[in-house]
Motif scaffolding. Structure first.
Motif, PDB file in Angstrom:
ATOM      1  N   VAL A   1       0.830  -1.201   0.000  1.00  0.00           N
ATOM      2  CA  VAL A   1       0.000   0.000   0.000  1.00  0.00           C
ATOM      3  C   VAL A   1       0.870   1.258   0.000  1.00  0.00           C
ATOM      4  N   LEU A   2       2.106   1.143   0.458  1.00  0.00           N
ATOM      5  CA  LEU A   2       2.990   2.305   0.591  1.00  0.00           C
ATOM      6  C   LEU A   2       3.740   2.668  -0.687  1.00  0.00           C
ATOM      7  N   VAL A   3       3.671   1.866  -1.726  1.00  0.00           N
ATOM      8  CA  VAL A   3       4.476   2.099  -2.927  1.00  0.00           C
ATOM      9  C   VAL A   3       4.185   3.466  -3.548  1.00  0.00           C
ATOM     10  N   VAL A   4       2.923   3.754  -3.802  1.00  0.00           N
ATOM     11  CA  VAL A   4       2.564   5.024  -4.468  1.00  0.00           C
ATOM     12  C   VAL A   4       2.930   6.237  -3.609  1.00  0.00           C
ATOM     13  N   PRO A   5       2.550   6.284  -2.317  1.00  0.00           N
ATOM     14  CA  PRO A   5       2.905   7.490  -1.560  1.00  0.00           C
ATOM     15  C   PRO A   5       4.414   7.669  -1.348  1.00  0.00           C
ATOM     16  N   ILE A   6       5.159   6.583  -1.244  1.00  0.00           N
ATOM     17  CA  ILE A   6       6.608   6.724  -1.103  1.00  0.00           C
ATOM     18  C   ILE A   6       7.220   7.245  -2.403  1.00  0.00           C
ATOM     19  N   LEU A   7       6.708   6.792  -3.532  1.00  0.00           N
ATOM     20  CA  LEU A   7       7.190   7.311  -4.815  1.00  0.00           C
ATOM     21  C   LEU A   7       6.858   8.802  -4.969  1.00  0.00           C
ATOM     22  N   THR A   8       5.642   9.188  -4.601  1.00  0.00           N
ATOM     23  CA  THR A   8       5.281  10.605  -4.732  1.00  0.00           C
ATOM     24  C   THR A   8       6.048  11.465  -3.733  1.00  0.00           C
ATOM     25  N   LEU A   9       6.297  10.958  -2.530  1.00  0.00           N
ATOM     26  CA  LEU A   9       7.089  11.710  -1.557  1.00  0.00           C
ATOM     27  C   LEU A   9       8.528  11.860  -2.026  1.00  0.00           C
ATOM     28  N   THR A  10       9.083  10.808  -2.590  1.00  0.00           N
ATOM     29  CA  THR A  10      10.452  10.881  -3.131  1.00  0.00           C
ATOM     30  C   THR A  10      10.515  11.870  -4.280  1.00  0.00           C
ATOM     31  N   ALA A  11       9.543  11.799  -5.190  1.00  0.00           N
ATOM     32  CA  ALA A  11       9.500  12.743  -6.312  1.00  0.00           C
ATOM     33  C   ALA A  11       9.338  14.171  -5.790  1.00  0.00           C
ATOM     34  N   PHE A  12       8.476  14.369  -4.799  1.00  0.00           N
ATOM     35  CA  PHE A  12       8.296  15.698  -4.218  1.00  0.00           C
ATOM     36  C   PHE A  12       9.608  16.221  -3.639  1.00  0.00           C
ATOM     37  N   THR A  13      10.312  15.380  -2.904  1.00  0.00           N
ATOM     38  CA  THR A  13      11.564  15.801  -2.271  1.00  0.00           C
ATOM     39  C   THR A  13      12.593  16.212  -3.318  1.00  0.00           C
ATOM     40  N   VAL A  14      12.716  15.418  -4.384  1.00  0.00           N
ATOM     41  CA  VAL A  14      13.677  15.738  -5.443  1.00  0.00           C
ATOM     42  C   VAL A  14      13.275  17.019  -6.168  1.00  0.00           C
ATOM     43  N   VAL A  15      12.010  17.099  -6.578  1.00  0.00           N
ATOM     44  CA  VAL A  15      11.540  18.272  -7.328  1.00  0.00           C
ATOM     45  C   VAL A  15      11.625  19.537  -6.467  1.00  0.00           C
ATOM     46  N   ALA A  16      11.219  19.449  -5.202  1.00  0.00           N
ATOM     47  CA  ALA A  16      11.262  20.623  -4.329  1.00  0.00           C
ATOM     48  C   ALA A  16      12.700  21.061  -4.061  1.00  0.00           C
ATOM     49  N   SER A  17      13.611  20.112  -3.925  1.00  0.00           N
ATOM     50  CA  SER A  17      15.017  20.472  -3.710  1.00  0.00           C
ATOM     51  C   SER A  17      15.593  21.186  -4.928  1.00  0.00           C
ATOM     52  N   VAL A  18      15.332  20.640  -6.103  1.00  0.00           N
ATOM     53  CA  VAL A  18      15.810  21.277  -7.331  1.00  0.00           C
ATOM     54  C   VAL A  18      15.137  22.634  -7.503  1.00  0.00           C
ATOM     55  N   SER A  19      13.844  22.700  -7.226  1.00  0.00           N
ATOM     56  CA  SER A  19      13.098  23.949  -7.371  1.00  0.00           C
ATOM     57  C   SER A  19      13.636  25.020  -6.431  1.00  0.00           C
ATOM     58  N   THR A  20      13.941  24.649  -5.197  1.00  0.00           N
ATOM     59  CA  THR A  20      14.502  25.606  -4.249  1.00  0.00           C
ATOM     60  C   THR A  20      15.847  26.123  -4.729  1.00  0.00           C
ATOM     61  N   SER A  21      16.637  25.231  -5.298  1.00  0.00           N
ATOM     62  CA  SER A  21      17.936  25.636  -5.837  1.00  0.00           C
ATOM     63  C   SER A  21      17.776  26.586  -7.023  1.00  0.00           C
ATOM     64  N   VAL A  22      16.806  26.302  -7.890  1.00  0.00           N
ATOM     65  CA  VAL A  22      16.550  27.160  -9.054  1.00  0.00           C
ATOM     66  C   VAL A  22      16.050  28.527  -8.598  1.00  0.00           C
ATOM     67  N   GLU A  23      15.166  28.556  -7.589  1.00  0.00           N
ATOM     68  CA  GLU A  23      14.614  29.818  -7.105  1.00  0.00           C
ATOM     69  C   GLU A  23      15.697  30.729  -6.537  1.00  0.00           C
ATOM     70  N   GLU A  24      16.718  30.132  -5.933  1.00  0.00           N
ATOM     71  CA  GLU A  24      17.791  30.942  -5.355  1.00  0.00           C
ATOM     72  C   GLU A  24      18.558  31.725  -6.419  1.00  0.00           C
ATOM     73  N   HIS A  25      18.528  31.265  -7.657  1.00  0.00           N
ATOM     74  CA  HIS A  25      19.253  31.939  -8.740  1.00  0.00           C
ATOM     75  C   HIS A  25      18.319  32.672  -9.695  1.00  0.00           C
ATOM     76  N   SER A  26      17.057  32.788  -9.310  1.00  0.00           N
ATOM     77  CA  SER A  26      16.061  33.402 -10.184  1.00  0.00           C
ATOM     78  C   SER A  26      15.665  34.774  -9.650  1.00  0.00           C
ATOM     79  N   ARG A  27      15.119  35.576 -10.523  1.00  0.00           N
ATOM     80  CA  ARG A  27      14.620  36.890 -10.115  1.00  0.00           C
ATOM     81  C   ARG A  27      13.127  36.832  -9.781  1.00  0.00           C
TER      82      ARG A  27
END
Length: 181
Positions: A81-107
């Motif tokens: 039962v945990l497969v889907v939420p763990i995949l979405t949480l992992t994807a969220f963590t990766v995307v949010a980390s990259v997004s935070t890094s991109v925002e730091e260099h954006s106007r």
């Protein structure tokens, strides 16, 4: 486990809001002109802005982890039962980390193309977990209603609380999606 997670979540959200209030104070009170305030708020590389973004992401990761843990407990440690939420949480963590890094260099915070995926991923995690928790509670309530004189009313009240809190969270995520799109 949930008690410690709730304390950690409280601390993380508190730090996020302290950074938010600090930035608002500096931007609205300490800058003499509107153009300077706009420059301050558009600069996402200040320590307060970075802390604000990082702790916001941490709050989502902790909150989604807590609901995944609840799902795991309600489903009696069923890992399938945990497969889907763990995949979405992992994807969220990766995307949010990259997004935070991109925002730091954006106007502009809205220039980040990945930003629109974070609320979708957390919404999917929340709806999936809440649906499965609600379904499990509903089936147990149905079974106890047939075999118990109380009719499983305690579980139905719990089910209503779980679904209402998840609905509020889902509504917030949908409203945030409206801002982005």
């Amino acid at each position: 486990m949930l008690f410690l997670s709730a304390i950690l979540l409280f601390v993380v959200i508190t730090v996020h809001w302290i950074a938010t209030v600090y930035r608002a104070f500096i931007g609205f009170v300490c800058t003499p002109t509107t153009s300077e305030a706009k420059l301050y708020f558009s600069n996402l590389t200040t320590p307060a802005a970075v802390i604000q973004d990082v702790f916001l992401v941490l709050s989502y990761v902790i909150g989604d982890s807590m609901i995944i843990y609840r799902l795991w407990v309600v489903w009696i440690h069923n890992k399938i039962v945990l497969v889907v939420p763990i995949l979405t949480l992992t994807a969220f963590t990766v995307v949010a980390s990259v997004s935070t890094s991109v925002e730091e260099h954006s106007r502009n915070v809205f220039d980040d193309p990945l930003m629109r995926y974070t609320p979708i991923l957390t919404l999917v995690t929340n709806v999936y977990c809440t649906s499965f928790i609600g379904w499990k509670i509903w089936t147990i309530t149905r079974i106890t209603r047939l075999s118990s004189p109380s009719g499983g009313t305690e579980l139905r009240h719990f089910l209503v609380i779980v679904v209402e809190s998840a609905a509020l969270y889902a509504l917030w995520a949908v409203l945030f999606l409206q801002v982005i799109y």
